[in-house]
Motif scaffolding. Structure first.
Motif, PDB file in Angstrom:
ATOM      1  N   SER A 259      -3.407   3.381  -5.011  1.00  0.00           N
ATOM      2  CA  SER A 259      -3.207   2.169  -5.805  1.00  0.00           C
ATOM      3  C   SER A 259      -4.421   1.278  -5.647  1.00  0.00           C
ATOM      4  CB  SER A 259      -1.952   1.426  -5.326  1.00  0.00           C
ATOM      5  OG  SER A 259      -2.138   0.949  -4.007  1.00  0.00           O
ATOM      6  N   ALA A 260      -4.720   0.525  -6.687  1.00  0.00           N
ATOM      7  CA  ALA A 260      -5.838  -0.426  -6.647  1.00  0.00           C
ATOM      8  C   ALA A 260      -5.461  -1.620  -7.510  1.00  0.00           C
ATOM      9  CB  ALA A 260      -7.113   0.238  -7.158  1.00  0.00           C
ATOM     10  N   TYR A 261      -5.240  -2.741  -6.861  1.00  0.00           N
ATOM     11  CA  TYR A 261      -4.824  -3.935  -7.601  1.00  0.00           C
ATOM     12  C   TYR A 261      -5.770  -5.100  -7.312  1.00  0.00           C
ATOM     13  CZ  TYR A 261      -0.245  -1.691  -8.233  1.00  0.00           C
ATOM     14  OH  TYR A 261       0.779  -0.855  -8.575  1.00  0.00           O
ATOM     15  N   PRO A 262      -6.181  -5.818  -8.347  1.00  0.00           N
ATOM     16  CA  PRO A 262      -6.944  -7.041  -8.089  1.00  0.00           C
ATOM     17  C   PRO A 262      -6.101  -8.011  -7.260  1.00  0.00           C
ATOM     18  CG  PRO A 262      -6.793  -6.593 -10.461  1.00  0.00           C
ATOM     19  CD  PRO A 262      -5.914  -5.612  -9.768  1.00  0.00           C
ATOM     20  N   PHE A 263      -6.725  -8.633  -6.304  1.00  0.00           N
ATOM     21  CA  PHE A 263      -6.018  -9.550  -5.416  1.00  0.00           C
ATOM     22  C   PHE A 263      -6.972 -10.684  -5.098  1.00  0.00           C
ATOM     23  CE2 PHE A 263      -2.323 -10.100  -2.864  1.00  0.00           C
ATOM     24  CZ  PHE A 263      -1.472  -9.054  -3.207  1.00  0.00           C
ATOM     25  N   GLY A 264      -6.920 -11.748  -5.852  1.00  0.00           N
ATOM     26  CA  GLY A 264      -7.856 -12.836  -5.628  1.00  0.00           C
ATOM     27  C   GLY A 264      -9.274 -12.333  -5.827  1.00  0.00           C
ATOM     28  N   ASP A 265     -10.169 -12.625  -4.881  1.00  0.00           N
ATOM     29  CA  ASP A 265     -11.564 -12.242  -5.076  1.00  0.00           C
ATOM     30  C   ASP A 265     -11.834 -10.797  -4.653  1.00  0.00           C
ATOM     31  OD1 ASP A 265     -11.337 -12.541  -2.379  1.00  0.00           O
ATOM     32  OD2 ASP A 265     -12.972 -13.983  -2.160  1.00  0.00           O
ATOM     33  N   SER A 266     -10.785 -10.058  -4.270  1.00  0.00           N
ATOM     34  CA  SER A 266     -11.014  -8.676  -3.856  1.00  0.00           C
ATOM     35  C   SER A 266     -10.037  -7.739  -4.559  1.00  0.00           C
ATOM     36  CB  SER A 266     -10.868  -8.571  -2.332  1.00  0.00           C
ATOM     37  OG  SER A 266      -9.682  -9.200  -1.915  1.00  0.00           O
ATOM     38  N   VAL A 267     -10.111  -6.463  -4.198  1.00  0.00           N
ATOM     39  CA  VAL A 267      -9.169  -5.477  -4.728  1.00  0.00           C
ATOM     40  C   VAL A 267      -8.429  -4.888  -3.532  1.00  0.00           C
ATOM     41  CG1 VAL A 267      -8.935  -3.334  -6.046  1.00  0.00           C
ATOM     42  CG2 VAL A 267     -10.727  -4.967  -6.642  1.00  0.00           C
ATOM     43  N   HIS A 268      -7.105  -4.859  -3.591  1.00  0.00           N
ATOM     44  CA  HIS A 268      -6.323  -4.244  -2.519  1.00  0.00           C
ATOM     45  C   HIS A 268      -6.082  -2.782  -2.876  1.00  0.00           C
ATOM     46  CE1 HIS A 268      -4.502  -7.996  -0.359  1.00  0.00           C
ATOM     47  NE2 HIS A 268      -5.816  -7.988  -0.382  1.00  0.00           N
ATOM     48  N   VAL A 269      -6.466  -1.908  -1.960  1.00  0.00           N
ATOM     49  CA  VAL A 269      -6.472  -0.479  -2.269  1.00  0.00           C
ATOM     50  C   VAL A 269      -5.754   0.309  -1.179  1.00  0.00           C
ATOM     51  CG1 VAL A 269      -7.967   1.419  -3.014  1.00  0.00           C
ATOM     52  CG2 VAL A 269      -8.801  -0.909  -3.133  1.00  0.00           C
ATOM     53  N   THR A 270      -5.004   1.312  -1.600  1.00  0.00           N
ATOM     54  CA  THR A 270      -4.467   2.275  -0.629  1.00  0.00           C
ATOM     55  C   THR A 270      -4.965   3.665  -1.017  1.00  0.00           C
ATOM     56  OG1 THR A 270      -2.439   2.648  -1.899  1.00  0.00           O
ATOM     57  CG2 THR A 270      -2.358   0.953  -0.199  1.00  0.00           C
ATOM     58  N   PHE A 271      -5.133   4.508   0.016  1.00  0.00           N
ATOM     59  CA  PHE A 271      -5.651   5.858  -0.201  1.00  0.00           C
ATOM     60  C   PHE A 271      -4.685   6.881   0.365  1.00  0.00           C
ATOM     61  CE2 PHE A 271      -9.437   3.143   0.318  1.00  0.00           C
ATOM     62  CZ  PHE A 271     -10.040   3.374  -0.912  1.00  0.00           C
ATOM     63  N   LEU A 272      -4.873   8.113  -0.061  1.00  0.00           N
ATOM     64  CA  LEU A 272      -4.171   9.221   0.580  1.00  0.00           C
ATOM     65  C   LEU A 272      -4.532   9.211   2.061  1.00  0.00           C
ATOM     66  CD1 LEU A 272      -4.842  12.126  -1.947  1.00  0.00           C
ATOM     67  CD2 LEU A 272      -2.612  11.142  -1.378  1.00  0.00           C
ATOM     68  N   ASN A 273      -3.651   9.737   2.883  1.00  0.00           N
ATOM     69  CA  ASN A 273      -3.921   9.758   4.318  1.00  0.00           C
ATOM     70  C   ASN A 273      -5.247  10.463   4.617  1.00  0.00           C
ATOM     71  OD1 ASN A 273      -1.586   8.431   4.780  1.00  0.00           O
ATOM     72  ND2 ASN A 273      -0.393  10.306   5.123  1.00  0.00           N
TER      73      ASN A 273
END
Lengths: 315, 268
Positions: A259-273
């Protein structure tokens, strides 16, 4: 009241089981169950159209559910609506005040309707009403947003309700008034009033004892804000780069990005393990994203909400 | 270096004895996402009306997209886009009809309108419900459409009034991606809001209080300067100086500092 206080004390303030409500083809609420303890500040957090107002109208006895039932202070919202109306204070989302009455006239109107007087319950509203009392001769329609909100809260409290129902009390109010408002609610706790409030602001969840995340008529999760937050299941990275659109587009092309979501001045990202984050900056550079800063970050309640919305079956 | 698309120099707007805008001076650059914040009554709306050619300044110079707000307001209107969450689209018209109506209002030619309508429907993946009434659509769909319609005539600057209040977190992020895309394409986005979390998405934010600009910087630098975790906290600290006289406000300020998410960053 139909029952004695001791009867009620052993029960939760609100107990909803299997509540459903339809409006034509629209399913506004679907199998909603939760309970609220006495003296709790309980938040319903969700966007416009999630079903918050419909639920509040059922709790306040204004409409009946199609399925399931809600007990409020030991009374059924359908059968015992007369009893309940005396002990509920309701601040609807759309404005509840008479614009062409003064501040003072609004307050005394609400007191009179419930057979109370301003004087006998003044202590309860003193902290809130004192902010607007200097303007008591002003028409409600001429007040600022923050002052209207304080007056509406005073009006909802003037009959000393046992349950206060606040439908989006802070929507459209500036940040300073919003913070003040939550402080006022916390002070009401000492009077033993149970409070339920709805809001579209995720950050306000932190002001509640427990919250229900609600989306498309369903409850995704009910817990303390801290536990909801802790339910986030993956490592979360906060990535920042000067060119935001390029950054987010590049991140979405990586096969290991979950997942990759804009979050204020950054992007919050999760990756596969087991994704090697060390090489990420170099890979972003190859995609034309320069100056990326990558840090691991603590998930907030909004991150968890986003995660729950991705897989609504969970939680 | 940077291309200035909005230039405001000593803007004053009076209504009788009341000074709604008190010597505002700032510039906005091409492709920038510029947040314009203030409490109710701070003077945001007055300034916005002047910048969009709806009202003229009492004194000072305002140039928007190369046109002077006092002398060429009509030119300004033709060269900007506007979107408000509250009202932008006609609820009793369909998606397609709304696009065509706005195309017509902005003076596009018929074949241009037809071409951009189908482009837009494809881009937003709205082909499936192009003929549904706006009133029947979820807020998120309307909002994305409203933004795209505001870009229909390819303006250099788009004014956005509280664009994402009340929208679910996923839709809101899709919306910001549209904004980033427009910004990457050189469009300037001027966002007025009192939702402080919207401010976090802007390149720079300008905070107004009682008709004056009290801060103008990037969100990161504002947070650093005011030792705050969020723009909201910065706002509570500076946007209403009278707040310090009331202990309630101070408590309130501190209570909202414990926002999760961007705080407690760990380096990897």
């Amino acid at each position: 009241m139909a029952r004695t206080t001791s009867d009620i004390a052993v029960k939760p303030a609100i107990e909803a089981s299997g509540v459903g409500k339809r409006f034509g083809p629209t399913r506004a609420l679907h199998n909603i169950s939760f309970s609220v303890e006495e003296g709790e500040i309980f938040g319903f957090i969700g966007p416009d159209g999630a079903g918050k107002s419909t639920l509040f109208r059922i709790i306040t006895t204004l409409i009946a559910p199609d399925e399931g039932k809600i007990d409020v202070l030991g009374n059924d919202t359908v059968k015992d609506f007369r009893e309940l109306r005396k002990v509920i204070g309701y601040m609807p989302g759309r404005f509840s005040l008479y614009q062409d009455l003064t501040v003072e006239e609004n307050l005394s109107f609400y007191a009179t309707v419930f057979g109370a007087t301003i004087r006998e319950n003044y202590e309860l509203i003193r902290d809130i009403y004192s902010h607007i009392e200097p303007f008591k001769k002003r028409l409600a329609g001429k007040l600022s947003g923050g002052m209207k909100q304080k007056l509406a809260l005073s009006c909802a409290l003037i009959h000393k309700p046992r349950l206060l129902v606040l439908d989006e009390p802070t929507t459209g109010v500036d940040a300073v008034s919003r913070a003040e408002f939550w402080e006022m609610l916390k002070k009401l706790k000492q009077h033993g009033i149970t409070i339920i409030a709805s809001t579209p602001y995720m950050d306000e969840a932190m002001q509640c004892h427990r919250v229900a995340l609600i989306q498309e008529g369903k409850i995704l999760s009910v817990d303390t804000p801290e536990k909801i937050r802790a339910g986030f299941s993956r490592k979360l990275f906060s990535i920042r780069a000067p060119e935001k659109f390029r950054l987010i587009t590049a991140l979405k092309t990586f096969p290991e990005t979950l997942s990759a979501y804009p979050f204020g001045d950054s992007v919050h990202v999760t990756f596969l393990n087991d994704t090697p984050v060390d090489s990420l900056a170099d890979r972003l550079k190859k995609e034309g994203v320069n100056g990326a800063e990558i840090v691991e970050t603590t998930p907030g309640i909004e991150d968890r909400f986003l995660e729950l919305m991705e897989k609504p079956g969970e939680g | 270096m940077q291309n200035v698309v909005i230039s405001v120099n000593n803007l004053v707007k009076r209504f009788g004895n009341f000074i709604a805008n008190d010597h505002l001076t700032f510039e906005v650059y091409q492709g920038e996402i510029f947040g314009f914040l203030g409490a109710n009554g701070a003077g945001k709306t007055t300034a916005l009306r002047i910048l969009s050619g709806l009202s003229s300044p009492t004194s000072g110079e305002v140039v928007v997209a190369g046109f002077n707000a006092a002398r060429e307001p009509e030119q300004i209107k033709r060269n900007i886009g506007y979107m408000s969450q509250k009202f932008s689209l006609y609820e009793d018209l369909t998606i397609r009809e709304n696009i065509m109506l706005y195309g017509g209002i902005y003076g596009l030619k018929k074949d241009q309108i037809r071409k951009r309508t189908s482009e837009l429907l494809r881009k937003l993946r709205f082909e499936g419900y192009a003929d549904r009434l706006i009133g029947d659509l979820p807020l998120g769909v309307r909002q994305k459409l409203a933004f795209s319609v505001a870009l229909l005539h390819e303006p250099k600057i788009v004014f956005l009034d509280e664009p994402t209040g009340g929208v679910d977190p996923v839709t809101r992020r899709q919306f910001w991606e549209l904004i980033y895309e427009a910004s990457a394409g050189g469009v300037t986005l001027f966002v007025t809001t009192h939702y402080m979390d919207e401010a976090e998405y802007c390149d720079r934010v300008c905070i107004m209080n009682e008709g004056k600009i009290v801060a103008l910087d990037t969100p990161a630098r504002l947070k650093e300067t005011y030792h705050a975790h969020s723009v909201e906290e910065v706002f509570v600290k500076i946007a209403r100086p009278t707040a310090t006289h009331n202990p309630l406000h101070q408590m309130a300020g501190s209570s909202l500092t414990s926002l999760p998410g961007d705080s407690h960053l760990k380096r990897v």
